[in-house]
Design an enzyme around this catalytic site. Structure first.
Site, PDB file in Angstrom:
ATOM      1  N   VAL A  49       0.845  -1.198   0.000  1.00 13.81           N
ATOM      2  CA  VAL A  49       0.000   0.000   0.000  1.00 13.81           C
ATOM      3  C   VAL A  49       0.883   1.253   0.000  1.00 13.81           C
ATOM      4  O   VAL A  49       0.600   2.218  -0.707  1.00 13.81           O
ATOM      5  CB  VAL A  49      -0.940   0.000   1.230  1.00 13.81           C
ATOM      6  CG1 VAL A  49      -1.696   1.306   1.333  1.00 13.81           C
ATOM      7  CG2 VAL A  49      -1.899  -1.190   1.150  1.00 13.81           C
ATOM      8  N   HIS A  61       9.651  -1.496   2.353  1.00 14.59           N
ATOM      9  CA  HIS A  61       9.719  -1.688   3.800  1.00 14.59           C
ATOM     10  C   HIS A  61       9.545  -3.152   4.160  1.00 14.59           C
ATOM     11  O   HIS A  61       8.780  -3.868   3.532  1.00 14.59           O
ATOM     12  CB  HIS A  61       8.656  -0.852   4.530  1.00 14.59           C
ATOM     13  CG  HIS A  61       7.268  -1.062   4.009  1.00 14.59           C
ATOM     14  ND1 HIS A  61       6.814  -0.481   2.849  1.00 14.59           N
ATOM     15  CD2 HIS A  61       6.228  -1.809   4.487  1.00 14.59           C
ATOM     16  CE1 HIS A  61       5.558  -0.843   2.638  1.00 14.59           C
ATOM     17  NE2 HIS A  61       5.179  -1.653   3.610  1.00 14.59           N
ATOM     18  N   PHE A  62      10.251  -3.558   5.171  1.00 13.48           N
ATOM     19  CA  PHE A  62      10.076  -4.888   5.744  1.00 13.48           C
ATOM     20  C   PHE A  62       9.153  -4.783   6.951  1.00 13.48           C
ATOM     21  O   PHE A  62       9.297  -3.874   7.766  1.00 13.48           O
ATOM     22  CB  PHE A  62      11.416  -5.469   6.201  1.00 13.48           C
ATOM     23  CG  PHE A  62      12.278  -5.955   5.065  1.00 13.48           C
ATOM     24  CD1 PHE A  62      12.178  -7.257   4.598  1.00 13.48           C
ATOM     25  CD2 PHE A  62      13.174  -5.096   4.449  1.00 13.48           C
ATOM     26  CE1 PHE A  62      12.965  -7.705   3.542  1.00 13.48           C
ATOM     27  CE2 PHE A  62      13.964  -5.527   3.388  1.00 13.48           C
ATOM     28  CZ  PHE A  62      13.862  -6.841   2.938  1.00 13.48           C
ATOM     29  N   HIS A  63       8.239  -5.722   7.037  1.00 13.85           N
ATOM     30  CA  HIS A  63       7.393  -5.858   8.225  1.00 13.85           C
ATOM     31  C   HIS A  63       8.048  -6.872   9.153  1.00 13.85           C
ATOM     32  O   HIS A  63       8.546  -7.903   8.708  1.00 13.85           O
ATOM     33  CB  HIS A  63       6.017  -6.418   7.857  1.00 13.85           C
ATOM     34  CG  HIS A  63       5.169  -5.534   7.019  1.00 13.85           C
ATOM     35  ND1 HIS A  63       4.140  -4.792   7.548  1.00 13.85           N
ATOM     36  CD2 HIS A  63       5.178  -5.268   5.692  1.00 13.85           C
ATOM     37  CE1 HIS A  63       3.536  -4.115   6.569  1.00 13.85           C
ATOM     38  NE2 HIS A  63       4.150  -4.390   5.430  1.00 13.85           N
TER      39      HIS A  63
END
Ligand code: AMP
Ligand code: ZN
Length: 135
Positions: A93, A98-100
């Site tokens: 989104v 980015h890494f979660h």
């Protein structure tokens, strides 16, 4: 600068920061899958995994590796998922790589993806298609 994560990096938007260095910022996800859910981003804007130079990706992964155990401990979890949604079709989104980092507990009920079975020969065919795409 209409990217939310660039705004956080620039300090124009608040975030619960965890770790910051020259190239990388880690902060808490505002709508966590589980409490302690953290995000790790390169400070420079790249949309997708294939866009970021490998040395900067290495810096990002280093932070993921470093904060993982701390996120797990602080969330009193037993493990964590590391994931990256690469492209809108994959659920991305915010178009800033980015890494979660999602703390997990045994039996927490979080369902990962369902799995399929290849038809006869489909496994080898797909491997060959990927090898061909690699060029
Ligand atoms: P993705 O679907 O992989 O692009 O994930 C974007 C994540 O960013 C979601 O989990 C959101 O909850 C999170 N998010 C969006 N805005 C903010 C914000 N201002 N601060 C922290 N996390 C955010
Ligand atoms: Zn950005």
């Amino acid at each position: 600068m209409d990217c939310i994560f660039c705004q956080i990096v620039q300090g124009c938007r608040p975030a619960a920061k965890i770790l910051e260095n020259e190239n990388v910022l880690a902060f808490l996800d505002i709508a966590p899958v589980a409490f302690g859910h953290a995000l790790v981003v390169p400070k420079k804007h790249y949309a997708r995994l294939e866009d970021i130079p490998i040395d900067e990706l290495s810096a990002v992964i280093s932070v993921v590796q470093k904060i993982g155990p701390a996120v797990q401990a602080a969330a009193a979890a037993a493990g964590y998922n590391v994931s990256l949604n690469n492209g809108p079709a994959a659920g991305q989104v915010v178009p800033h790589l980015h890494f979660h980092l999602i703390p997990r507990r045994t039996g927490d009920g979080l369902q990962l993806w369902p799995q399929n079975r290849y038809d006869e020969g489909g496994l080898e065919k797909m491997a060959q298609a990927i090898i061909a795409a690699l060029g």
